[in-house]
Design a protein around this motif. Structure first.
Motif, PDB file in Angstrom:
ATOM      1  N   LEU A  43       0.811  -1.221   0.000  1.00 25.86           N
ATOM      2  CA  LEU A  43       0.000   0.000   0.000  1.00 25.86           C
ATOM      3  C   LEU A  43       0.843   1.268   0.000  1.00 25.86           C
ATOM      4  N   VAL A  44       1.954   1.258   0.702  1.00 27.20           N
ATOM      5  CA  VAL A  44       2.850   2.429   0.685  1.00 27.20           C
ATOM      6  C   VAL A  44       3.476   2.585  -0.698  1.00 27.20           C
ATOM      7  N   THR A  45       3.789   1.490  -1.353  1.00 27.65           N
ATOM      8  CA  THR A  45       4.325   1.553  -2.716  1.00 27.65           C
ATOM      9  C   THR A  45       3.301   2.151  -3.664  1.00 27.65           C
ATOM     10  N   ILE A  46       2.049   1.734  -3.542  1.00 33.07           N
ATOM     11  CA  ILE A  46       0.985   2.326  -4.372  1.00 33.07           C
ATOM     12  C   ILE A  46       0.889   3.824  -4.094  1.00 33.07           C
ATOM     13  N   SER A  47       0.969   4.202  -2.823  1.00 31.33           N
ATOM     14  CA  SER A  47       0.923   5.623  -2.466  1.00 31.33           C
ATOM     15  C   SER A  47       2.012   6.400  -3.194  1.00 31.33           C
ATOM     16  N   LYS A  48       3.222   5.881  -3.153  1.00 36.74           N
ATOM     17  CA  LYS A  48       4.343   6.561  -3.818  1.00 36.74           C
ATOM     18  C   LYS A  48       4.128   6.656  -5.328  1.00 36.74           C
ATOM     19  N   LYS A  49       3.530   5.639  -5.909  1.00 37.05           N
ATOM     20  CA  LYS A  49       3.288   5.622  -7.361  1.00 37.05           C
ATOM     21  C   LYS A  49       2.257   6.673  -7.778  1.00 37.05           C
ATOM     22  N   MET A  50       1.406   7.100  -6.855  1.00 37.92           N
ATOM     23  CA  MET A  50       0.413   8.125  -7.174  1.00 37.92           C
ATOM     24  C   MET A  50       1.089   9.417  -7.638  1.00 37.92           C
ATOM     25  N   ALA A  51       2.286   9.689  -7.123  1.00 39.69           N
ATOM     26  CA  ALA A  51       3.010  10.903  -7.526  1.00 39.69           C
ATOM     27  C   ALA A  51       3.405  10.840  -8.997  1.00 39.69           C
ATOM     28  N   GLU A  52       3.577   9.647  -9.527  1.00 36.02           N
ATOM     29  CA  GLU A  52       3.892   9.498 -10.956  1.00 36.02           C
ATOM     30  C   GLU A  52       2.636   9.637 -11.813  1.00 36.02           C
ATOM     31  N   ILE A  53       1.517   9.179 -11.283  1.00 39.02           N
ATOM     32  CA  ILE A  53       0.263   9.224 -12.036  1.00 39.02           C
ATOM     33  C   ILE A  53      -0.315  10.639 -12.052  1.00 39.02           C
ATOM     34  N   GLN A  54      -0.330  11.287 -10.886  1.00 41.36           N
ATOM     35  CA  GLN A  54      -0.858  12.650 -10.750  1.00 41.36           C
ATOM     36  C   GLN A  54       0.112  13.461  -9.895  1.00 41.36           C
ATOM     37  N   PRO A  55       1.198  13.964 -10.480  1.00 38.45           N
ATOM     38  CA  PRO A  55       2.159  14.742  -9.689  1.00 38.45           C
ATOM     39  C   PRO A  55       1.501  15.933  -8.998  1.00 38.45           C
ATOM     40  N   GLY A  56       1.931  16.179  -7.758  1.00 38.05           N
ATOM     41  CA  GLY A  56       1.440  17.337  -7.021  1.00 38.05           C
ATOM     42  C   GLY A  56       0.069  17.147  -6.396  1.00 38.05           C
ATOM     43  N   ARG A  57      -0.481  15.963  -6.475  1.00 39.69           N
ATOM     44  CA  ARG A  57      -1.796  15.684  -5.879  1.00 39.69           C
ATOM     45  C   ARG A  57      -1.589  14.818  -4.640  1.00 39.69           C
ATOM     46  N   ASP A  58      -1.126  15.471  -3.579  1.00 41.75           N
ATOM     47  CA  ASP A  58      -0.769  14.757  -2.348  1.00 41.75           C
ATOM     48  C   ASP A  58      -1.939  14.015  -1.717  1.00 41.75           C
ATOM     49  N   ALA A  59      -3.166  14.465  -1.976  1.00 40.51           N
ATOM     50  CA  ALA A  59      -4.327  13.785  -1.396  1.00 40.51           C
ATOM     51  C   ALA A  59      -4.420  12.343  -1.890  1.00 40.51           C
ATOM     52  N   LEU A  60      -3.950  12.079  -3.098  1.00 41.27           N
ATOM     53  CA  LEU A  60      -3.950  10.703  -3.603  1.00 41.27           C
ATOM     54  C   LEU A  60      -2.941   9.843  -2.848  1.00 41.27           C
ATOM     55  N   GLU A  61      -1.773  10.396  -2.587  1.00 45.37           N
ATOM     56  CA  GLU A  61      -0.778   9.662  -1.801  1.00 45.37           C
ATOM     57  C   GLU A  61      -1.289   9.458  -0.372  1.00 45.37           C
ATOM     58  N   LEU A  62      -1.876  10.505   0.199  1.00 46.78           N
ATOM     59  CA  LEU A  62      -2.437  10.424   1.544  1.00 46.78           C
ATOM     60  C   LEU A  62      -3.509   9.339   1.611  1.00 46.78           C
ATOM     61  N   LEU A  63      -4.352   9.252   0.600  1.00 47.54           N
ATOM     62  CA  LEU A  63      -5.407   8.247   0.567  1.00 47.54           C
ATOM     63  C   LEU A  63      -4.835   6.854   0.833  1.00 47.54           C
ATOM     64  N   PHE A  64      -3.794   6.478   0.106  1.00 46.69           N
ATOM     65  CA  PHE A  64      -3.259   5.130   0.249  1.00 46.69           C
ATOM     66  C   PHE A  64      -2.467   4.953   1.540  1.00 46.69           C
ATOM     67  N   LEU A  65      -1.905   6.023   2.071  1.00 49.74           N
ATOM     68  CA  LEU A  65      -1.254   5.911   3.378  1.00 49.74           C
ATOM     69  C   LEU A  65      -2.290   5.679   4.477  1.00 49.74           C
ATOM     70  N   LEU A  66      -3.444   6.326   4.369  1.00 53.73           N
ATOM     71  CA  LEU A  66      -4.492   6.113   5.359  1.00 53.73           C
ATOM     72  C   LEU A  66      -5.180   4.764   5.167  1.00 53.73           C
ATOM     73  N   ILE A  67      -5.298   4.305   3.929  1.00 52.16           N
ATOM     74  CA  ILE A  67      -5.799   2.950   3.693  1.00 52.16           C
ATOM     75  C   ILE A  67      -4.852   1.951   4.350  1.00 52.16           C
ATOM     76  N   CYS A  68      -3.570   2.196   4.213  1.00 52.17           N
ATOM     77  CA  CYS A  68      -2.567   1.340   4.846  1.00 52.17           C
ATOM     78  C   CYS A  68      -2.733   1.345   6.364  1.00 52.17           C
ATOM     79  N   ALA A  69      -2.842   2.524   6.947  1.00 49.65           N
ATOM     80  CA  ALA A  69      -2.994   2.633   8.398  1.00 49.65           C
ATOM     81  C   ALA A  69      -4.238   1.884   8.864  1.00 49.65           C
ATOM     82  N   GLU A  70      -5.332   2.057   8.159  1.00 53.74           N
ATOM     83  CA  GLU A  70      -6.575   1.371   8.515  1.00 53.74           C
ATOM     84  C   GLU A  70      -6.416  -0.142   8.401  1.00 53.74           C
ATOM     85  N   ASN A  71      -5.868  -0.597   7.288  1.00 50.20           N
ATOM     86  CA  ASN A  71      -5.704  -2.023   7.050  1.00 50.20           C
ATOM     87  C   ASN A  71      -4.812  -2.672   8.108  1.00 50.20           C
ATOM     88  N   VAL A  72      -3.703  -2.037   8.406  1.00 47.78           N
ATOM     89  CA  VAL A  72      -2.770  -2.567   9.406  1.00 47.78           C
ATOM     90  C   VAL A  72      -3.432  -2.610  10.784  1.00 47.78           C
TER      91      VAL A  72
END
Length: 185
Positions: A43-72
C-alpha cells in the motif's frame, strides 16, 4: 525476501535489522505479522506511485497511506467486519506511533489561524481529506509541505510544514511496530 528488503531497508538503521524484521514476520506463527508486513509495503508503494500518475496531488498519496494505516490496524486487531474505518485510522496513529512521532505530527500541523491541534484532530482532518477523495473525487484538496514551508490549501482547514516523505516514514514505522507486536505474540 529481496522485494521486501528493498522496501524496508531505508526504514531501519542497518540491512541486518531490516532482514531480522522481515525474517521474524515471515517465520511468525501469527499470520497477521507477515500479512501486515506485506500489506504495508504494497500500500505504501501504491501511495508513492500516485506521484507518478498525478504529480502534485498529495491527497492521492495520503489516501493510500491512510488505507494502509486502517488495514494494518484492522489486521492487528483481527477485525474482519465492515466499517469503523475512521476509528481504526485513529487507532493506528494513537497506538503504533512513538511519542516523538506523535509530537512531530502535532508540531507540523496547525489551524489556519495558527492554533495548535492534537493528534486526533489532525488525523480527523486527514481522514476527511481521504473521504473527499474516495466519496467526492476531490483529489486536489490537500497538499503536504515542500521544503519545510508552511502550506495551506483552500479545501482543508490546516497549515502544514510536514512533507509527504516525513508522513510516509511515520506511517511505515507504525506499520513495522504493528507487525513486530504480532510477530512477538
Amino acid at each position: 525476501m529481496t522485494k521486501w528488503l528493498d522496501f524496508y531497508r531505508p526504514y531501519f538503521p542497518s540491512e541486518s535489522e531490516a532482514r531480522l524484521f522481515i525474517g521474524d514476520c515471515e517465520k511468525s506463527s501469527d499470520a497477521a505479522a507477515m500479512l501486515i508486513m506485506h500489506q504495508a509495503a504494497r500500500l505504501v508503494t501504491i501511495s508513492k506511485k500516485m506521484a507518478e500518475i498525478q504529480p502534485g496531488r498529495d491527497a492521492l498519496e495520503l489516501l493510500f497511506l491512510l488505507i494502509c494505516a486502517e488495514n494494518v490496524s484492522k489486521l492487528h486487531d483481527d477485525f474482519h467486519d465492515e466499517g469503523k474505518s475512521r476509528h481504526y485510522v485513529q487507532t493506528f496513529f494513537s497506538q503504533f506511533l512513538s511519542n516523538s512521532e506523535k509530537a512531530q505530527i502535532e508540531e507540523k500541523f496547525l489551524t489556519l489561524d495558527l492554533g495548535l491541534m492534537n493528534l486526533g484532530q489532525i488525523i480527523d482532518v486527514l481522514y476527511d481529506t481521504r473521504c473527499d477523495v474516495v466519496h467526492e473525487g476531490k483529489y486536489w484538496g490537500f497538499s503536504f509541505s515542500s521544503y519545510g514551508v508552511s502550506t495551506a490549501t483552500v479545501e482543508t482547514p490546516v497549515l502544514t510544514r510536514m512533507s509527504i516523505e516525513e508522513f510516509r516514514s511515520i506511517v511505515v514505522n507504525g506499520c513495522v511496530r504493528a507487525a513486530m507486536t504480532r510477530a512477538a505474540a
